[in-house]
Design a protein around this motif. Structure first.
Motif, PDB file in Angstrom:
ATOM      1  N   ASP A 180       7.020  73.855  52.819  1.00 42.90           N
ATOM      2  CA  ASP A 180       6.394  73.003  53.823  1.00 42.90           C
ATOM      3  C   ASP A 180       7.442  72.569  54.854  1.00 42.90           C
ATOM      4  OD1 ASP A 180       7.844  70.903  52.612  1.00 42.90           O
ATOM      5  OD2 ASP A 180       6.083  70.035  51.658  1.00 42.90           O
ATOM      6  N   ALA A 181       6.976  71.897  55.897  1.00 37.73           N
ATOM      7  CA  ALA A 181       7.849  71.505  57.004  1.00 37.73           C
ATOM      8  C   ALA A 181       9.025  70.642  56.532  1.00 37.73           C
ATOM      9  CB  ALA A 181       7.041  70.777  58.071  1.00 37.73           C
ATOM     10  N   ARG A 182       8.773  69.742  55.589  1.00 39.02           N
ATOM     11  CA  ARG A 182       9.835  68.876  55.084  1.00 39.02           C
ATOM     12  C   ARG A 182      10.905  69.700  54.375  1.00 39.02           C
ATOM     13  NH1 ARG A 182      11.486  67.520  50.609  1.00 39.02           N
ATOM     14  NH2 ARG A 182       9.680  68.319  49.482  1.00 39.02           N
ATOM     15  N   PHE A 183      10.495  70.627  53.528  1.00 35.73           N
ATOM     16  CA  PHE A 183      11.432  71.494  52.801  1.00 35.73           C
ATOM     17  C   PHE A 183      12.274  72.299  53.788  1.00 35.73           C
ATOM     18  CE2 PHE A 183      12.562  75.579  50.911  1.00 35.73           C
ATOM     19  CZ  PHE A 183      13.122  75.209  49.696  1.00 35.73           C
ATOM     20  N   VAL A 184      11.629  72.898  54.791  1.00 36.38           N
ATOM     21  CA  VAL A 184      12.344  73.714  55.778  1.00 36.38           C
ATOM     22  C   VAL A 184      13.399  72.881  56.497  1.00 36.38           C
ATOM     23  CG1 VAL A 184      12.106  75.038  57.925  1.00 36.38           C
ATOM     24  CG2 VAL A 184      10.456  75.363  56.065  1.00 36.38           C
ATOM     25  N   LYS A 185      13.015  71.707  56.963  1.00 35.74           N
ATOM     26  CA  LYS A 185      13.949  70.835  57.701  1.00 35.74           C
ATOM     27  C   LYS A 185      15.090  70.369  56.794  1.00 35.74           C
ATOM     28  CE  LYS A 185      15.005  68.102  61.254  1.00 35.74           C
ATOM     29  NZ  LYS A 185      15.343  68.556  62.591  1.00 35.74           N
ATOM     30  N   GLU A 186      14.745  69.986  55.563  1.00 36.56           N
ATOM     31  CA  GLU A 186      15.743  69.481  54.617  1.00 36.56           C
ATOM     32  C   GLU A 186      16.764  70.557  54.230  1.00 36.56           C
ATOM     33  OE1 GLU A 186      15.090  68.823  50.036  1.00 36.56           O
ATOM     34  OE2 GLU A 186      14.322  67.074  51.138  1.00 36.56           O
ATOM     35  N   LYS A 187      16.305  71.774  54.020  1.00 35.54           N
ATOM     36  CA  LYS A 187      17.187  72.849  53.546  1.00 35.54           C
ATOM     37  C   LYS A 187      17.942  73.552  54.668  1.00 35.54           C
ATOM     38  CE  LYS A 187      16.174  72.447  49.175  1.00 35.54           C
ATOM     39  NZ  LYS A 187      17.143  72.031  48.177  1.00 35.54           N
ATOM     40  N   THR A 188      17.293  73.690  55.838  1.00 36.50           N
ATOM     41  CA  THR A 188      17.930  74.447  56.924  1.00 36.50           C
ATOM     42  C   THR A 188      18.553  73.562  57.987  1.00 36.50           C
ATOM     43  OG1 THR A 188      15.968  74.594  58.360  1.00 36.50           O
ATOM     44  CG2 THR A 188      16.213  76.293  56.641  1.00 36.50           C
ATOM     45  N   GLY A 189      17.992  72.367  58.177  1.00 39.15           N
ATOM     46  CA  GLY A 189      18.415  71.512  59.274  1.00 39.15           C
ATOM     47  C   GLY A 189      17.632  71.796  60.544  1.00 39.15           C
ATOM     48  N   TYR A 190      16.672  72.715  60.466  1.00 41.84           N
ATOM     49  CA  TYR A 190      15.872  73.090  61.627  1.00 41.84           C
ATOM     50  C   TYR A 190      14.401  72.860  61.345  1.00 41.84           C
ATOM     51  CZ  TYR A 190      20.163  75.816  62.366  1.00 41.84           C
ATOM     52  OH  TYR A 190      21.466  76.206  62.485  1.00 41.84           O
ATOM     53  N   SER A 191      13.646  72.613  62.410  1.00 40.13           N
ATOM     54  CA  SER A 191      12.195  72.485  62.289  1.00 40.13           C
ATOM     55  C   SER A 191      11.551  73.859  62.369  1.00 40.13           C
ATOM     56  CB  SER A 191      11.647  71.608  63.415  1.00 40.13           C
ATOM     57  OG  SER A 191      12.166  70.306  63.303  1.00 40.13           O
ATOM     58  N   ILE A 192      10.387  74.003  61.750  1.00 42.35           N
ATOM     59  CA  ILE A 192       9.629  75.248  61.830  1.00 42.35           C
ATOM     60  C   ILE A 192       9.409  75.564  63.310  1.00 42.35           C
ATOM     61  CG2 ILE A 192       7.366  76.289  61.381  1.00 42.35           C
ATOM     62  CD1 ILE A 192       7.302  74.701  58.745  1.00 42.35           C
ATOM     63  N   GLY A 193       9.594  76.828  63.667  1.00 37.96           N
ATOM     64  CA  GLY A 193       9.471  77.246  65.057  1.00 37.96           C
ATOM     65  C   GLY A 193      10.819  77.375  65.738  1.00 37.96           C
ATOM     66  N   GLY A 194      11.866  76.839  65.104  1.00 34.09           N
ATOM     67  CA  GLY A 194      13.204  76.926  65.681  1.00 34.09           C
ATOM     68  C   GLY A 194      14.265  77.296  64.656  1.00 34.09           C
ATOM     69  N   VAL A 195      13.842  77.789  63.487  1.00 33.64           N
ATOM     70  CA  VAL A 195      14.792  78.098  62.415  1.00 33.64           C
ATOM     71  C   VAL A 195      15.683  79.271  62.837  1.00 33.64           C
ATOM     72  CG1 VAL A 195      15.081  78.839  60.016  1.00 33.64           C
ATOM     73  CG2 VAL A 195      13.268  77.214  60.608  1.00 33.64           C
TER      74      VAL A 195
END
Length: 169
Positions: A98-113
């Protein structure tokens, strides 16, 4: 090809894109982060803004490995849908990220990873179809930020193995 984008100064980039730009500079990459005037959240939007083929968009898709919650990053050609069964066969069972997991693990928001500069190292796979192209565009940490690179540079920057990850009809 129409190039409808601007090359900003590092200082004017959004924080997440600045982090990618700094990483690229430190790695000796010879091309800047550029800002699209409109969003590049989808491969089609990014290609339209860059005046390139959708296939040239190296999109970053994040999954969560079910066994240990490690992020799994698949860098795929913009024209391909990722076959989750093929990816799971290589890295283990997958779960949705989910969006929270992506941001937490990558430091980026979905759409800009971005394919580089993650907060925690993901397990990675690169779509073999990207190697057929001369030039690629990848997200640079923000939905409007991208950078240009070759398939060889993508392989060098990520150290990721190449795999057949595309869903084929």
């Amino acid at each position: 090809m129409t190039q409808n984008h601007a090359t900003p100064d590092h200082d004017t980039l959004p924080d997440s894109a600045r982090r990618v730009a700094q990483w690229l500079t430190e790695a000796g990459h010879d091309r800047p982060v550029v800002m699209l005037p409109a969003t590049g959240k989808t491969s089609a939007e990014a290609a339209a803004g860059l005046g390139c083929q959708v296939a040239q968009i190296a999109k970053s898709i994040i999954f969560r490995r079910a066994a240990d919650d490690v992020p799994v990053l698949v860098i795929a050609s913009g024209i391909n849908r990722v076959d989750e069964k093929k990816v799971a066969a290589k890295v283990g069972a997958l779960a949705k990220a989910d969006a929270r997991f992506v941001k937490e693990k990558t430091g980026y928001s979905i759409g800009g990873v971005s394919p580089i500069g993650h907060l925690s190292a993901p397990v990675m796979l690169i779509d073999e179809d990207l190697l057929k192209l001369e030039s690629l565009w990848a997200a640079a940490g923000h939905p409007h930020a991208v950078f240009n690179l070759t398939p060889a540079q993508l392989l060098s920057m990520t150290g990721a193995p190449v795999a057949d990850v595309a869903l084929r009809d």
